[in-house]
Design an enzyme around this catalytic site. Structure first.
Site, PDB file in Angstrom:
ATOM      1  N   SER A  48     -48.389   5.143   6.675  1.00 34.37           N
ATOM      2  CA  SER A  48     -48.306   3.664   6.946  1.00 34.37           C
ATOM      3  C   SER A  48     -48.989   3.043   5.783  1.00 34.37           C
ATOM      4  O   SER A  48     -49.929   3.776   4.968  1.00 34.37           O
ATOM      5  CB  SER A  48     -49.064   3.653   8.353  1.00 34.37           C
ATOM      6  OG  SER A  48     -49.516   2.348   8.478  1.00 34.37           O
ATOM      7  N   TYR A  54     -57.561   4.135  12.817  1.00 32.18           N
ATOM      8  CA  TYR A  54     -56.209   4.244  12.718  1.00 32.18           C
ATOM      9  C   TYR A  54     -56.168   4.565  11.303  1.00 32.18           C
ATOM     10  O   TYR A  54     -55.156   5.217  10.777  1.00 32.18           O
ATOM     11  CB  TYR A  54     -55.337   2.999  13.074  1.00 32.18           C
ATOM     12  CG  TYR A  54     -54.111   3.031  12.668  1.00 32.18           C
ATOM     13  CD1 TYR A  54     -53.251   4.066  13.240  1.00 32.18           C
ATOM     14  CD2 TYR A  54     -53.544   2.102  12.130  1.00 32.18           C
ATOM     15  CE1 TYR A  54     -51.912   4.339  12.837  1.00 32.18           C
ATOM     16  CE2 TYR A  54     -52.054   2.231  11.560  1.00 32.18           C
ATOM     17  CZ  TYR A  54     -51.306   3.172  12.171  1.00 32.18           C
ATOM     18  OH  TYR A  54     -49.879   3.393  11.815  1.00 32.18           O
TER      19      TYR A  54
END
Length: 250
Positions: free
Chosen positions: A138, A151
């Site tokens: 990501s 995260y």
């Protein structure tokens, strides 16, 4: 010779789109996920294009992961391509308010789950001196943004693991790379915000990436010549400049 790809998190989003993209190009598929009905639906849709086998397990469970992969029938045992796609974000809270359950879910799926699946598959690749592993990271693995804490940490870990894999598997001729999307319009935000109305506004006012966009990139990466390895790829929608800068028009 037909290649076989194993895709985790194949029941929706990037994983599902990649399954469809690979099937179009005649790659045989092992589709993994927790939602059996979804796996069966996708299997039925794609079997007209290629051979498809489904594995219903949770990557967080190391025994279930090992057992599932060991259960593969003989004609699906030689995995050429591993797409470590299973991953989730849970919550968007400052570190002092974060939920331990959310933190566990992200580390267990995004990091440990990736390791469990890889551990079960890498030995056959090293034995053959061939294979290709793509870890779906990501843009959050490239930078830390407000309230992204754990995260972002999990996705930074994915990139570190990817680099470690590439170094350690280099003597075996195994390709290893990461694909790091920015904002992709999938079920991702529904999970992150637990179905909250805010999830519906995340992709409003601009054209986000679609799962199909990433699937096409993944196929491009796996279809390069043997001497070419795309080691690290960052992709944003045009409207996005970094994790917090998005040009929106309302």
């Amino acid at each position: 010779m037909t290649k076989i790809a194993l895709i985790t998190g194949a029941t929706s989003g990037i994983g599902e789109a990649t399954a469809y993209e690979f099937a179009k190009h005649g790659i045989d598929l092992i589709l993994c996920g927790r939602r059996l009905e979804r796996l069966q639906t996708i299997q039925k849709a794609l079997e007209r294009l290629t051979d498809v086998h489904i594995l219903n397990f949770d990557v967080r469970d190391k025994k279930a992961t090992k057992d599932a992969i060991e259960s593969l029938p003989e004609n699906f045992k030689k995995i050429d391509i591993l797409i470590n796609n299973a991953g989730n974000a849970h919550g968007l809270d400052p570190i002092d308010c974060g939920s331990l359950d959310d933190w566990d879910a992200m580390m267990d799926i995004n990091v440990k789950g990736l390791l469990y699946v890889s551990k079960a598959i890498i030995p056959q690749m090293t034995e053959r001196n061939s294979g290709h592993i793509i870890n779906i990271g990501s843009s959050a693995g490239k930078e830390v943004y407000p309230k992204g804490n754990v995260y972002c940490a999990s996705k930074h870990a994915v990139l570190a693991i990817t680099e470690g894999m590439r170094i350690d598997l280099n003597p075996y001729g195994i390709k290893v790379g990461a694909i790091n999307p920015g904002l992709v319009e999938t079920e991702f935000s529904q999970v992150r915000f637990k179905g909250d109305a805010i999830a519906n506004s995340v992709y409003k006012g601009f054209k986000a990436l679609q799962a199909k966009d990433i699937a096409e990139i993944i196929y491009f990466v796996v279809s390069r010549p043997p001497h070419v390895n795309i080691a690290d790829l960052l992709v944003f929608p045009t409207a996005q400049a970094n994790s917090v800068t998005v040009k929106k028009e309302f």
